[in-house]
Design a protein around this motif. Structure first.
Motif, PDB file in Angstrom:
ATOM      1  N   GLY A  23     -21.509  11.208  57.205  1.00 49.37           N
ATOM      2  CA  GLY A  23     -21.757  12.080  58.351  1.00 49.37           C
ATOM      3  C   GLY A  23     -20.771  11.907  59.482  1.00 49.37           C
ATOM      4  O   GLY A  23     -20.993  12.427  60.591  1.00 49.37           O
ATOM      5  N   GLN A  24     -19.653  11.219  59.237  1.00 49.53           N
ATOM      6  CA  GLN A  24     -18.645  11.034  60.270  1.00 49.53           C
ATOM      7  C   GLN A  24     -17.800  12.300  60.459  1.00 49.53           C
ATOM      8  O   GLN A  24     -17.770  13.176  59.593  1.00 49.53           O
ATOM      9  CB  GLN A  24     -17.743   9.847  59.915  1.00 49.53           C
ATOM     10  N   ASP A  25     -17.124  12.359  61.595  1.00 50.69           N
ATOM     11  CA  ASP A  25     -16.283  13.503  61.957  1.00 50.69           C
ATOM     12  C   ASP A  25     -14.914  13.314  61.304  1.00 50.69           C
ATOM     13  O   ASP A  25     -14.011  12.714  61.879  1.00 50.69           O
ATOM     14  CB  ASP A  25     -16.160  13.581  63.479  1.00 50.69           C
ATOM     15  N   VAL A  26     -14.773  13.819  60.090  1.00 45.84           N
ATOM     16  CA  VAL A  26     -13.571  13.604  59.286  1.00 45.84           C
ATOM     17  C   VAL A  26     -12.859  14.931  59.033  1.00 45.84           C
ATOM     18  O   VAL A  26     -13.488  15.917  58.642  1.00 45.84           O
ATOM     19  CB  VAL A  26     -13.903  12.954  57.925  1.00 45.84           C
ATOM     20  N   THR A  27     -11.547  14.931  59.260  1.00 47.66           N
ATOM     21  CA  THR A  27     -10.685  16.073  58.957  1.00 47.66           C
ATOM     22  C   THR A  27      -9.587  15.599  58.017  1.00 47.66           C
ATOM     23  O   THR A  27      -9.075  14.480  58.159  1.00 47.66           O
ATOM     24  CB  THR A  27     -10.063  16.644  60.237  1.00 47.66           C
ATOM     25  N   PHE A  28      -9.213  16.434  57.053  1.00 46.33           N
ATOM     26  CA  PHE A  28      -8.151  16.096  56.108  1.00 46.33           C
ATOM     27  C   PHE A  28      -6.923  16.947  56.399  1.00 46.33           C
ATOM     28  O   PHE A  28      -7.018  18.178  56.485  1.00 46.33           O
ATOM     29  CB  PHE A  28      -8.613  16.342  54.672  1.00 46.33           C
ATOM     30  N   LEU A  29      -5.783  16.286  56.561  1.00 44.26           N
ATOM     31  CA  LEU A  29      -4.498  16.967  56.733  1.00 44.26           C
ATOM     32  C   LEU A  29      -3.870  17.122  55.360  1.00 44.26           C
ATOM     33  O   LEU A  29      -3.484  16.133  54.726  1.00 44.26           O
ATOM     34  CB  LEU A  29      -3.582  16.153  57.658  1.00 44.26           C
TER      35      LEU A  29
END
Length: 302
Positions: A23-29
């Motif tokens: 549930g963490q705020d994760v973004t993938f580049l």
């Protein structure tokens, strides 16, 4: 914390996926092609430790405009220079960068690019790959990521990172000796990758021969001598400890470098073996020279 994971491949995708699963705020580049694929399939993890199918937030280098608190970087060393340029727009003065590359040389590159305080230490132990459809496959129990301040301090920011990592379905471990642990893994992976690539064999058949075992032990001593000359904080017993660890590996275990060599893919020879050879400075290191020569000839022919 806002987390940016560089890439959604076998390592970044796995650990980033476990944080997203929590549930963490994760973004993938990611690259545009990977973005399009993941938008169709989701981020899929098939693991002995539990499967997951996730809907990740994805950006490309064209989507600059926001910065992140923590960046996880697990690229190959030969992609590092480009990765540094790719993440520049997403870094601010408070961003913490956690690299998971093998070796040590990448630390200097990252510190030069982003400053001494931005970079913490990290490493991982995991066997994982992508299948033809881009699914992350992880078939062994170990899924360990170790991190910490390179100074060994328990700073407020490292405690924040610890809070973010705790509870995820992977072994995220805070270490107060991360620099030593990185050097120990460097010694281990450089030996294992070099020997298996030189012999073109899994580790089992090498270690069951007296000559093979002696070669591994001698190579560990060569590399450790260079590291000590460099002032690396390695333990006195590390060569014996790692020789025993290598002896206990599965019989058919191949290093990732050996697998890349078999597939005619690029290698990390300069980052691993080459970096230590540069620091040998006249020391007698015949095994290292032999292995590095083989790898360089391979690279010239591919």
């Amino acid at each position: 914390m806002k987390i940016l994971v560089v890439g959604a491949g076998a390592i970044g995708g796995y650990f980033g996926g476990r944080l997203l699963e929590k549930g963490q705020d994760v973004t993938f580049l990611v690259r545009e092609g990977r973005k399009q694929a993941l938008e169709k399939t989701g981020l899929q993890i098939e693991s002995i430790n539990g499967n997951a199918k996730l809907v990740p937030r994805l950006i490309t280098i064209n989507d600059s405009g926001e910065t992140f608190d923590l960046i996880l970087l697990s690229t190959k060393s030969y992609h590092l220079a480009q990765a540094i340029e790719d993440i520049r727009p997403f870094v601010n003065n408070e961003t913490t960068i956690l690299p998971l590359l093998n070796g040590i040389a990448h630390l200097d590159q990252l510190i030069e690019a982003f400053g001494e305080d931005a970079v913490i230490g990290g490493l991982c132990f995991i066997e994982t790959t992508l299948d033809d459809q881009g699914k992350i496959l992880q078939k062994s129990p170990s899924h360990q990521l170790i991190y910490g301040e390179r100074s060994g301090e328990r700073t407020p920011r490292i405690e924040k990172v610890r809070d973010v990592f705790n509870g995820a379905n992977a072994s995220f471990e805070l270490s107060t000796q991360i620099t030593q642990e990185m050097w120990h893994k460097y010694l281990f992976i450089t030996t294992l990758s070099g020997i298996t690539s030189l012999m073109e064999s899994p580790i089992g058949p090498i270690m069951e021969l007296d000559t093979g075992r002696h070669t591994v032990e001698s190579f560990l001593e060569e590399l450790a001598a260079i590291m000590r000359k460099m002032g690396a904080p390695i333990q006195e017993t590390i060569t014996t400890d790692l020789a025993n660890k290598i002896s206990s590996l599965p019989y058919n275990m191949k290093s990732s470098m050996q697998r890349d060599l078999e597939k005619s893919l690029p290698l990390e020879a300069d980052h691993l073996q080459g970096y230590l050879l540069q620091h040998a400075n006249g020391m007698a290191v015949p095994i290292l020279e032999t292995i590095y020569t083989k790898l360089r000839i391979y690279e010239k022919n591919n």
